[in-house]
Design a protein around this motif. Structure first.
Motif, short mmCIF file in Angstrom:
data_model
loop_
_atom_site.label_atom_id
_atom_site.label_comp_id
_atom_site.label_asym_id
_atom_site.label_seq_id
_atom_site.Cartn_x
_atom_site.Cartn_y
_atom_site.Cartn_z
N ILE A 41 12.07 1.32 3.81
CA ILE A 41 12.90 2.51 3.62
C ILE A 41 13.56 2.79 4.95
CG2 ILE A 41 11.67 3.52 1.66
CD1 ILE A 41 10.25 5.39 3.62
N LYS A 42 14.81 3.26 4.85
CA LYS A 42 15.55 3.43 6.10
C LYS A 42 16.38 4.69 6.08
CE LYS A 42 19.64 0.99 4.54
NZ LYS A 42 20.66 0.00 4.75
N GLU A 43 16.70 5.13 7.23
CA GLU A 43 17.73 6.14 7.42
C GLU A 43 18.50 5.73 8.67
OE1 GLU A 43 15.50 9.76 7.81
OE2 GLU A 43 15.02 9.39 9.91
N ASP A 44 19.53 6.46 9.00
CA ASP A 44 20.31 6.06 10.19
C ASP A 44 19.41 5.97 11.42
OD1 ASP A 44 22.61 5.78 8.80
OD2 ASP A 44 23.41 7.77 9.30
N GLY A 45 19.30 4.75 11.95
CA GLY A 45 18.58 4.58 13.20
C GLY A 45 17.07 4.49 13.06
N ALA A 46 16.56 4.36 11.82
CA ALA A 46 15.10 4.22 11.68
C ALA A 46 14.77 3.48 10.40
CB ALA A 46 14.44 5.60 11.67
N GLN A 47 13.70 2.74 10.45
CA GLN A 47 13.31 1.94 9.29
C GLN A 47 11.79 1.85 9.25
OE1 GLN A 47 15.97 -1.24 8.62
NE2 GLN A 47 14.50 -2.48 7.45
N LEU A 48 11.23 1.72 8.01
CA LEU A 48 9.77 1.63 7.87
C LEU A 48 9.45 0.59 6.81
CD1 LEU A 48 6.90 2.95 8.51
CD2 LEU A 48 7.34 4.44 6.54
N SER A 49 8.54 -0.34 7.14
CA SER A 49 8.12 -1.34 6.16
C SER A 49 7.10 -0.70 5.22
CB SER A 49 7.45 -2.53 6.86
OG SER A 49 8.42 -3.28 7.49
N CYS A 50 7.32 -0.96 3.92
CA CYS A 50 6.38 -0.40 2.94
C CYS A 50 5.85 -1.51 2.05
CB CYS A 50 7.08 0.63 2.05
SG CYS A 50 7.71 2.05 2.92
N VAL A 51 4.67 -1.25 1.50
CA VAL A 51 4.08 -2.18 0.56
C VAL A 51 3.42 -1.35 -0.54
CG1 VAL A 51 1.97 -2.34 1.96
CG2 VAL A 51 2.49 -4.15 0.32
N LYS A 52 3.54 -1.87 -1.79
CA LYS A 52 2.85 -1.15 -2.87
C LYS A 52 2.12 -2.17 -3.72
CE LYS A 52 3.46 2.56 -6.23
NZ LYS A 52 2.86 1.98 -7.42
N PHE A 53 0.81 -2.01 -3.81
CA PHE A 53 0.01 -2.97 -4.58
C PHE A 53 0.08 -2.65 -6.08
CE2 PHE A 53 -1.87 -2.81 -0.30
CZ PHE A 53 -1.76 -4.15 0.05
N SER A 54 -0.40 -3.60 -6.86
CA SER A 54 -0.39 -3.45 -8.34
C SER A 54 0.99 -3.07 -8.86
CB SER A 54 -1.41 -2.39 -8.79
OG SER A 54 -2.68 -2.79 -8.39
N SER A 55 1.99 -3.75 -8.42
CA SER A 55 3.35 -3.50 -8.89
C SER A 55 3.86 -4.76 -9.58
CB SER A 55 4.26 -3.16 -7.71
OG SER A 55 3.82 -1.98 -7.10
N TYR A 56 3.92 -4.67 -10.88
CA TYR A 56 4.35 -5.85 -11.65
C TYR A 56 5.79 -5.70 -12.14
CZ TYR A 56 -0.55 -6.92 -11.30
OH TYR A 56 -1.79 -7.19 -10.80
N VAL A 57 6.26 -4.46 -12.14
CA VAL A 57 7.65 -4.24 -12.58
C VAL A 57 8.38 -3.46 -11.49
CG1 VAL A 57 7.25 -4.28 -15.06
CG2 VAL A 57 6.91 -2.16 -13.78
N PRO A 58 9.68 -3.70 -11.39
CA PRO A 58 10.43 -2.99 -10.35
C PRO A 58 10.44 -1.49 -10.62
CG PRO A 58 11.76 -4.71 -11.41
CD PRO A 58 10.54 -4.57 -12.22
#
Lengths: 73, 396
Positions: B48-65
């Motif tokens: 996820i991002k905004e101007d000038g910043a970003q964060l890596s995310c992970v979500k387990f048990s995700s089989y559908v978008p």
């Protein structure tokens, strides 16, 4: 006549019988009618058996089969 | 300042501890725009991002978008520092649309359009039948929803028939299956009411129920449709298009069936009412009859009394009349007696006259007598024997 109609009719007959504004002849007729209606209601309410079915789409078409799994869920 | 030399593992563990123990970061939510979204082996990776910043995310048990690039989301979870990779990532437990995400914008647009078409009109809503014999359910055949509906309806009415149309309730193509299910159950003549249901989920999870396809299928259904999608706080297009929105699938089951036991009790009560009404009716008629019989009896009694009185009066009148009559008769009799008294020969004799007889025969004329014959003069108090000396005829 479905259950809802039978109940409505029964309620009407009962009310006029309870109002006691009828002749004896009329009251006896109403009594007979309400006995008959109450029998219809009892019969109607007991008409269904609580079947639980599920639609299965198979190669040779859509089938309805008993949904037994649900009992164990 | 102390100069420390640490192994990478030691340093990474040290860093991990700092993040893990930072109270402010436990259960934190962070918002931003989704980018680099991908799913691999049931794990969703995205930034996820905004101007000038970003964060890596992970979500387990995700089989559908559950999101796509460009979506504005709010991610809830915790920061995790990965010791082995030396990377920081945000482990998401929940991803929700944030603000006017694209999907949400689409939702509002569709809602406005269908609303203007009259699809949500209150006047078009069909009443939910009070006594459904068979309920049709469009939902996933696995999972809690169908089970909840089953148990709730069974408890209230074990005799309602249930027909389940199994459908995908999230992911690609789900809206087609849901719409097909509604159409199928609508055509089944035994089905009285249709429930379209799905359990809770993210805005994306619920998105098939926010499609025009499902809304139109619900609107076109001749049978009343109850929509129960997600939790109480979730509102979907299918809710608006339906004839009744239920806050949860369980509530949908609850309102779709009638209480069998209550109804049975009601019918028993009706029988009791019938008995009571008839008994009291007959009692009333009986007492009415009794009263009128009593009235008749009283009437007869009073009439008899009146007649008795009349009779008595008449007897008195008759008696009076008789007395008067007798008195009059008596007077008449007395007068008659007095008259008779006067005409009694003895009374004449008493006045100085005598009766003349010859040989037992009354003599009323001198022509019956000769000189020398013997006659008897009868007086009131006796008689004399006389001899006719001479006879002188009366000269006129």
């Amino acid at each position: 006549m479905n259950y809802e109609q039978a109940v409505e009719e029964l309620e009407k007959v009962l009310e006029s019988l309870e109002s006691q504004n009828t002749s004896l002849d009329e009251a006896l007729k109403l009594f007979e009618k309400s006995v008959e209606l109450s029998k219809i209601c009892f019969d109607k309410i007991k008409e269904t058996q609580g079947k639980v079915e599920i639609i299965k789409k198979e190669l040779d078409g859509i089938k309805t089969q008993e949904f037994t799994d649900i009992e164990n869920k | 300042m102390q100069n420390l030399t640490l192994s990478i593992t030691q340093l990474n563990n040290y860093i991990k501890n700092i993040f893990d123990n930072e109270e402010l970061l436990i259960g934190v939510s962070v918002y931003g725009e989704v980018t680099n979204f991908k799913i691999s082996n049931g794990i969703a990776y995205f930034d996820i991002k905004e101007d000038g910043a970003q964060l890596s995310c992970v979500k387990f048990s995700s089989y559908v978008p559950f999101a796509k690039n460009g979506d504005q989301v709010i991610v809830t979870g915790k920061l995790n520092y990965h010791v082995r990779l030396g990377r920081l990532s945000f482990v998401a437990s929940k991803v929700e649309p944030y603000g006017m995400g694209e999907l949400y914008k689409q939702f509002l647009e569709l809602k406005a359009r269908l609303e203007s078409e009259g699809i949500f009109d209150e006047s078009k809503k069909k009443p939910i039948p009070k006594y459904a014999k068979k309920i049709g359910v469009v939902t996933s055949e696995t999972g809690a929803v169908i089970r909840d509906i089953y148990h709730v309806t069974r408890k209230k009415n074990p005799f309602t028939d249930i027909l389940v149309y199994p459908a995908k309730v999230q992911g690609i193509g789900a809206e087609n299956e849901i719409a097909e299910g509604i159409e199928f159950l609508d055509k089944n003549s035994d089905v009285d009411v249709i429930i379209v249901a799905r359990g809770g989920g993210s805005f994306e999870d619920l998105s098939p129920f926010n499609t025009e396809k499902v809304a139109r299928a619900i609107f076109a259904s001749q049978k009343p449709v109850i929509s129960a999608v997600g939790h109480e706080t979730d509102f979907s297009i299918s809710d608006f298009a339906s004839d009744l929105r239920a806050p949860t699938p369980s509530v949908a089951g609850e309102v779709a069936v009638f209480d069998y036991f209550e109804e049975l009790q009601y019918l028993e009560n009706c029988r009791e009412r019938l008995k009571r009404a008839m008994t009291s009716f007959l009692e009333k008629k009986f007492s009415e009859a009794q009263n009128s019989a009593q009235n008749i009896a009283q009437n007869i009694e009073s009439r008899v009394k009146i007649q008795e009185k009349e009779l008595e009066n008449r007897v008195v009148l008759i008696q009076k009349a008789m007395t008067t009559f007798l008195e009059n008769e008596n007077k008449k009799l007395n007068l008659l007696v007095a008259k008779l008294e006067k005409s009694n020969p003895l009374s004449i004799l008493k006045a100085g006259y005598s009766k003349v007889e010859k040989k037992g025969k009354t003599i009323s004329s001198i022509s019956q007598l000769k000189v020398g014959e013997m006659i008897i003069n009868k007086f009131g108090d006796g008689e004399i024997l006389s001899k006719v000396e001479s006879i002188k005829e009366k000269k006129e």
